[in-house]
Design an enzyme around this catalytic site. Structure first.
Site, mmCIF file in Angstrom:
data_model
loop_
_atom_site.group_PDB
_atom_site.id
_atom_site.type_symbol
_atom_site.label_atom_id
_atom_site.label_comp_id
_atom_site.label_asym_id
_atom_site.label_seq_id
_atom_site.Cartn_x
_atom_site.Cartn_y
_atom_site.Cartn_z
ATOM 1 N N LYS A 63 0.848 -1.190 0.000
ATOM 2 C CA LYS A 63 0.000 0.000 0.000
ATOM 3 C C LYS A 63 0.881 1.235 0.000
ATOM 4 O O LYS A 63 1.974 1.225 0.576
ATOM 5 C CB LYS A 63 -0.883 0.025 1.269
ATOM 6 N N GLY A 120 -19.668 6.683 5.883
ATOM 7 C CA GLY A 120 -18.695 7.091 4.869
ATOM 8 C C GLY A 120 -19.305 6.956 3.492
ATOM 9 O O GLY A 120 -19.605 5.858 3.031
ATOM 10 N N VAL A 121 -19.535 8.113 2.842
ATOM 11 C CA VAL A 121 -20.130 8.066 1.505
ATOM 12 C C VAL A 121 -19.150 8.625 0.481
ATOM 13 O O VAL A 121 -19.456 9.541 -0.271
ATOM 14 C CB VAL A 121 -21.507 8.760 1.452
ATOM 15 N N GLY A 122 -17.962 8.045 0.477
ATOM 16 C CA GLY A 122 -16.972 8.349 -0.548
ATOM 17 C C GLY A 122 -17.279 7.515 -1.781
ATOM 18 O O GLY A 122 -18.423 7.130 -2.016
HETATM 19 N N1 PHE Z 1 -8.203 0.322 -2.864
HETATM 20 C C1 PHE Z 1 -8.163 -1.032 -3.325
HETATM 21 C C2 PHE Z 1 -8.318 -1.959 -2.117
HETATM 22 O O1 PHE Z 1 -8.213 -1.571 -0.970
HETATM 23 C C3 PHE Z 1 -6.860 -1.283 -3.990
HETATM 24 C C4 PHE Z 1 -6.857 -1.847 -5.379
HETATM 25 C C5 PHE Z 1 -7.847 -1.645 -6.318
HETATM 26 C C6 PHE Z 1 -5.776 -2.631 -5.753
HETATM 27 C C7 PHE Z 1 -7.764 -2.205 -7.561
HETATM 28 C C8 PHE Z 1 -5.671 -3.188 -7.011
HETATM 29 C C9 PHE Z 1 -6.665 -2.960 -7.921
HETATM 30 O O2 PHE Z 1 -8.562 -3.134 -2.292
#
Ligand code: PHE
Length: 352
Positions: free
Chosen positions: A78, A180-182
């Site tokens: 991440k 949470g409404v993102g």
């Molecule tokens: N934000 C997504 C998650 O937490 C991350 C992601 C999305 C990774 C699409 C790869 C492809 O799962």
């Protein structure tokens, strides 16, 4: 900070002070046992640099479990962009280019993607500096914004969990509190409302919750009131760490199932929820829709029908996980952990 680095079982922590903006970029690579570490790029404010690094670590760890449970050949990572306020315009662009440079410097160890406060449009900017990026816009050859797929997968899993807990997956009149409404929460709230659920929304950005509530004809409550709201289902779709020793005794629902990553503050919170008779669906099982779409379309070349099938499959996965937890007398978390570690151990065993 030293304690953070020493206590984490991940493979790499990469930190860089951004040149362009007053931001700290942290990339956590938790595991590459199954393949390159994939995971989104989160942009938000943190109370300290240590908090940002800790979040990168915890989110990367969750990605390892998510990808393993999905059966995809990727590890977990991440990126966290800790900013004093969400940048727009040139400042945002420069920061994303710097993230792209940092990702590129890792030579494919980590592949980035959208997460909280970042989108497919942002990934197009990142892609100016690196090819190790999922979910660029469709115009640029990517799969586009992953949020609709995440919301679809969450809904499929939520329905399965509702059927498990309440005996029917009929959403009519079922009260669901969406916190949470993102990008994902908003879509989930809309889908559930369309299906007849009695949706209540809240967001730390209360204006945002009010606007959505007015547009789709549901009720909005103040962000601080989430624990007082009685509901059938609580769907956390905001930041993590909201379920802990202090909040779990106050929950007024029978099911907790939402899109937010890292909803539990610690492992023991899964036991606290079970002791209260509240079913909790492990977040990384429920929220894998975005990953399924991104990795499925861009690397495994799944046609749209296959992506749609896999999103529906989240429902079957949740149903069998909850059944297994019941028969084995384990928490859903313990079952999910077993699923993930079985896959990782199997991959390690076949390696020379
Ligand atoms: N934000 C997504 C998650 O937490 C991350 C992601 C999305 C990774 C699409 C790869 C492809 O799962």
């Amino acid at each position: 900070l030293e304690e953070l680095v020493d206590s984490w079982d991940g493979e790499a922590t990469v930190m860089r002070r951004a040149r362009s903006t007053d931001a700290l970029i942290t990339i956590g690579v938790h595991s590459t046992a199954l393949g390159p570490a994939a995971g989104g790029c989160r942009m938000r404010t943190y109370r300290s640099s240590a908090a940002a690094v800790e979040d990168a670590h915890r989110l990367a760890t969750a990605m390892t479990s998510k990808l393993a449970v999905c059966g995809l050949p990727f590890g977990g990572g991440k990126a966290v962009l800790a900013v004093p306020s969400i940048p727009e315009g040139d400042a945002r662009r420069d920061l994303l280019l710097e993230l792209g440079e940092l990702v590129e410097s890792l030579g494919g160890l980590y592949i980035t993607a959208p997460d909280m406060n970042t989108s497919d449009v942002d990934m197009d900017v990142v892609a100016e500096r690196t090819s190790h990026v999922f979910c660029r816009t469709a115009e640029s050859g990517g799969c586009g914004n992953p949020a609709p797929a995440t919301a679809a997968g969450v809904e499929a899993g939520l329905r399965a969990a509702i059927a498990h807990v309440f005996g029917s997956d009929d959403l009519d009149g079922r009260r669901v509190l969406v916190q949470g409404v993102g990008a994902v929460g908003e879509r989930l709230a809309r889908r559930l409302t369309d299906d007849g659920a009695d949706v209540v929304v809240c967001d730390i950005d209360e204006q945002r919750a009010d606007h959505l509530a007015r547009r789709i004809g549901v009720r909005a409550i103040p962000a601080a009131a989430w624990l007082d709201e009685e509901c059938d289902v609580f769907a956390p779709c905001a930041a993590g760490g909201i379920l802990d020793e202090g909040t779990i005794p106050r929950l007024r629902c029978r099911l907790v199932a939402g899109a937010a990553n890292n909803q539990l503050r610690e492992r023991a919170d899964a036991d606290r929820l079970a002791a209260r008779g509240i079913t909790w669906v492990p977040d990384y099982v429920l929220n894998s829709g975005g990953v399924l779409k991104g990795v499925g379309m861009e690397l495994l070349h799944w046609p749209p029908e296959e992506v749609a099938n896999r999103l529906q499959q989240v429902g079957e996965d949740v149903a069998s996980l909850l059944r297994r937890a019941d028969t084995e007398g384990q928490t859903p978390l313990a079952v999910a952990e077993t699923l993930a570690s079985d896959r990782i151990d199997a991959a390690r065993a076949t390696r020379v």
